[in-house]
Design a protein around this motif. Structure first.
Motif, mmCIF file in Angstrom:
data_model
loop_
_atom_site.group_PDB
_atom_site.id
_atom_site.type_symbol
_atom_site.label_atom_id
_atom_site.label_comp_id
_atom_site.label_asym_id
_atom_site.label_seq_id
_atom_site.Cartn_x
_atom_site.Cartn_y
_atom_site.Cartn_z
ATOM 1 N N PHE A 126 0.843 -1.205 0.000
ATOM 2 C CA PHE A 126 0.000 0.000 0.000
ATOM 3 C C PHE A 126 0.878 1.255 0.000
ATOM 4 O O PHE A 126 0.718 2.134 -0.843
ATOM 5 N N TYR A 127 1.809 1.325 0.933
ATOM 6 C CA TYR A 127 2.609 2.541 1.075
ATOM 7 C C TYR A 127 3.458 2.816 -0.162
ATOM 8 O O TYR A 127 3.654 3.969 -0.533
ATOM 9 N N GLN A 128 3.951 1.764 -0.813
ATOM 10 C CA GLN A 128 4.841 1.946 -1.964
ATOM 11 C C GLN A 128 4.169 2.691 -3.115
ATOM 12 O O GLN A 128 4.852 3.254 -3.971
ATOM 13 N N VAL A 129 2.841 2.707 -3.149
ATOM 14 C CA VAL A 129 2.126 3.431 -4.203
ATOM 15 C C VAL A 129 2.568 4.900 -4.231
ATOM 16 O O VAL A 129 2.774 5.470 -5.304
ATOM 17 N N TYR A 130 2.747 5.504 -3.062
ATOM 18 C CA TYR A 130 3.075 6.943 -3.010
ATOM 19 C C TYR A 130 4.460 7.266 -3.584
ATOM 20 O O TYR A 130 4.571 8.094 -4.494
ATOM 21 N N PRO A 131 5.537 6.639 -3.094
ATOM 22 C CA PRO A 131 6.840 6.962 -3.698
ATOM 23 C C PRO A 131 6.925 6.555 -5.170
ATOM 24 O O PRO A 131 7.599 7.234 -5.956
ATOM 25 N N GLU A 132 6.222 5.480 -5.553
ATOM 26 C CA GLU A 132 6.217 5.085 -6.964
ATOM 27 C C GLU A 132 5.582 6.170 -7.828
ATOM 28 O O GLU A 132 6.120 6.537 -8.877
ATOM 29 N N LEU A 133 4.420 6.677 -7.406
ATOM 30 C CA LEU A 133 3.753 7.747 -8.165
ATOM 31 C C LEU A 133 4.610 9.004 -8.207
ATOM 32 O O LEU A 133 4.704 9.658 -9.247
ATOM 33 N N ALA A 134 5.212 9.329 -7.079
ATOM 34 C CA ALA A 134 6.066 10.524 -7.033
ATOM 35 C C ALA A 134 7.199 10.392 -8.042
ATOM 36 O O ALA A 134 7.512 11.344 -8.763
#
Length: 184
Positions: A126-134
């Motif tokens: 779940f959390y990895q979605v944010y740095p990946e999108l960034a």
């Protein structure tokens, strides 16, 4: 509205769930902008309980109404709490970012983390979605909007999910730490 509009597209964290009107972090951010002599107007397009799919359904009308310079994207927490797939969340947030950029807005991504009871693997994915999108979109990104709040019982409401009134200035400062330099 002017080109100096900041739209906050979020869920209960940004809508100020359980907080007296005018005391949420979004309102405090507006006061900070005024105190620092920035001309920006903050428009809060956050809805308690909203998911990334809800934000995607609403982004076009928010962009059309406000023509923002910035979109502060604070969604995903409810996706996680409802056990929706991180891929769905990624795809929805990705589309919100694309549409915001196409409309000429810059995006500041506000990351969220899930409580430990959802399991280590799910939490990490779940959390990895944010740095990946960034990384995919070269976005500025607040790693965890509740970083100095979530693990402090005295800063959380009884439900242990929503920050209380004492937490709001801390959240506003966390967002300002990233947004302030981008506006200068």
């Amino acid at each position: 509205m002017s080109a100096e509009t900041i739209v906050v597209l979020g869920d209960s964290i940004s809508a100020g769930y359980g907080i007296e009107a005018g005391k949420g972090w979004v309102d405090l951010l507006q006061k900070k902008l005024e105190a620092e002599k920035f001309p920006h107007q903050v428009v809060n397009e956050s809805i308690s309980g909203d998911t990334s799919a809800g934000g995607l359904a609403r982004i076009d009308s928010a962009l059309a109404r406000h023509s923002p310079e910035w979109v502060l994207l604070e969604l995903g927490g409810n996706d996680g709490l409802r056990g929706l797939t991180p891929k769905q969340m990624h795809d929805n947030l990705n589309e919100i970012v694309k549409r915001s950029k196409q409309a000429g807005a810059q995006v500041l991504l506000l990351g969220m983390r899930m409580p430990p009871n959802l399991g280590k693997r799910y939490i990490e994915i779940f959390y990895q979605v944010y740095p990946e999108l960034a990384k995919e979109h070269d976005l500025p990104f607040v790693p965890f909007i509740l970083e100095d709040v979530a693990l402090k019982a005295e800063l959380m409401q009884r439900d242990r999910i929503h920050p209380n009134a004492d937490a709001q200035p801390i959240i506003a400062e966390k967002v300002w730490e990233y947004l302030g330099p981008l506006l200068k």
